[in-house]
Design a protein around this motif. Structure first.
Motif, mmCIF file in Angstrom:
data_model
loop_
_atom_site.group_PDB
_atom_site.id
_atom_site.type_symbol
_atom_site.label_atom_id
_atom_site.label_comp_id
_atom_site.label_asym_id
_atom_site.label_seq_id
_atom_site.Cartn_x
_atom_site.Cartn_y
_atom_site.Cartn_z
ATOM 1 N N UNK A 179 -3.873 4.775 -7.412
ATOM 2 C CA UNK A 179 -4.636 3.676 -6.820
ATOM 3 C C UNK A 179 -4.385 3.494 -5.321
ATOM 4 N N UNK A 180 -3.147 3.650 -4.904
ATOM 5 C CA UNK A 180 -2.804 3.440 -3.501
ATOM 6 C C UNK A 180 -2.338 2.038 -3.176
ATOM 7 N N UNK A 181 -2.396 1.139 -4.151
ATOM 8 C CA UNK A 181 -1.869 -0.208 -3.962
ATOM 9 C C UNK A 181 -1.398 -0.738 -5.304
ATOM 10 N N UNK A 182 -0.531 -1.707 -5.254
ATOM 11 C CA UNK A 182 0.087 -2.275 -6.452
ATOM 12 C C UNK A 182 -0.908 -3.141 -7.200
ATOM 13 N N UNK A 183 -1.163 -2.807 -8.472
ATOM 14 C CA UNK A 183 -2.087 -3.571 -9.303
ATOM 15 C C UNK A 183 -1.372 -4.383 -10.380
ATOM 16 N N UNK A 219 -3.336 -2.443 8.765
ATOM 17 C CA UNK A 219 -3.100 -1.071 9.229
ATOM 18 C C UNK A 219 -2.670 -0.175 8.071
ATOM 19 N N UNK A 220 -1.822 -0.705 7.183
ATOM 20 C CA UNK A 220 -1.377 0.059 6.017
ATOM 21 C C UNK A 220 -2.556 0.339 5.082
ATOM 22 N N UNK A 221 -3.397 -0.663 4.878
ATOM 23 C CA UNK A 221 -4.576 -0.472 4.035
ATOM 24 C C UNK A 221 -5.466 0.636 4.602
ATOM 25 N N UNK A 222 -5.698 0.600 5.890
ATOM 26 C CA UNK A 222 -6.530 1.622 6.530
ATOM 27 C C UNK A 222 -5.890 3.003 6.463
ATOM 28 N N UNK A 223 -4.569 3.063 6.601
ATOM 29 C CA UNK A 223 -3.858 4.341 6.514
ATOM 30 C C UNK A 223 -3.989 4.929 5.114
ATOM 31 N N UNK A 224 -3.891 4.097 4.083
ATOM 32 C CA UNK A 224 -4.015 4.573 2.702
ATOM 33 C C UNK A 224 -5.442 5.033 2.429
ATOM 34 N N UNK A 225 -6.427 4.306 2.913
ATOM 35 C CA UNK A 225 -7.826 4.738 2.739
ATOM 36 C C UNK A 225 -8.053 6.102 3.383
ATOM 37 N N UNK A 231 5.105 6.492 -1.709
ATOM 38 C CA UNK A 231 5.792 6.093 -0.473
ATOM 39 C C UNK A 231 5.110 4.830 0.041
ATOM 40 N N UNK A 232 5.894 3.761 0.184
ATOM 41 C CA UNK A 232 5.363 2.479 0.677
ATOM 42 C C UNK A 232 4.985 2.617 2.145
ATOM 43 N N UNK A 233 3.754 2.238 2.476
ATOM 44 C CA UNK A 233 3.251 2.343 3.842
ATOM 45 C C UNK A 233 3.327 0.989 4.550
ATOM 46 N N UNK A 236 0.845 -1.177 0.000
ATOM 47 C CA UNK A 236 0.000 0.000 0.000
ATOM 48 C C UNK A 236 0.891 1.240 0.000
ATOM 49 N N UNK A 237 0.438 2.285 -0.709
ATOM 50 C CA UNK A 237 1.256 3.476 -0.927
ATOM 51 C C UNK A 237 0.426 4.743 -0.778
ATOM 52 N N UNK A 238 1.103 5.825 -0.416
ATOM 53 C CA UNK A 238 0.552 7.169 -0.492
ATOM 54 C C UNK A 238 1.501 7.980 -1.374
#
Length: 114
Positions: free
Chosen positions: A57-61, A24-30, A17-19, A8-10
């Motif tokens: 997107x916020x995550x690797x697709x 927890x990372x998913x929730x932080x990106x949301x 930036x990789x979170x 997950x990224x912001x």
């Protein structure tokens, strides 16, 4: 603990930036995406009945997120018609490539080439 097979990224400016890769990372990106809609939506154009949208997107697709030699695909441009039918989808690993891809697809839509 839930661990996802992708990260997950912001965005920090144009830089992803990789979170992390857990819940927890998913929730932080949301939360980041909700608080920063102007950074999530890179471009939107209407060309006749076609809509071109480019987002972070916020995550690797990528199809193989476990491959270490491939940059994560974090940006996506879609072209849909007025019936929301998908005509084109492209994914990119960096901000500038996503903007260039968006411009290219807007140009193609303007020329009537989907």
């Amino acid at each position: 603990m839930i661990i996802f097979p992708f990260g997950f990224y912001i965005l920090d400016g144009k830089t992803p930036v990789h979170v992390g890769n857990d819940l927890d990372a998913q929730n932080a990106v949301r939360a980041w995406a909700k608080a920063n809609p102007e950074q999530v939506r890179l471009g939107f154009d209407e060309v006749g009945a076609m809509r071109v949208l480019t987002i972070f997107l916020g995550w690797d697709r990528s199809s193989s997120p476990s491959r270490m030699d491939q940059a994560p695909l974090l940006f996506e441009t879609t072209v849909v018609d007025d019936q929301d039918e998908l005509h084109t989808r492209r994914r990119y690993s960096d901000y500038d490539a996503a903007l260039a891809g968006h411009a290219e697809l807007v140009d193609l839509a303007r020329r009537g080439l989907q």
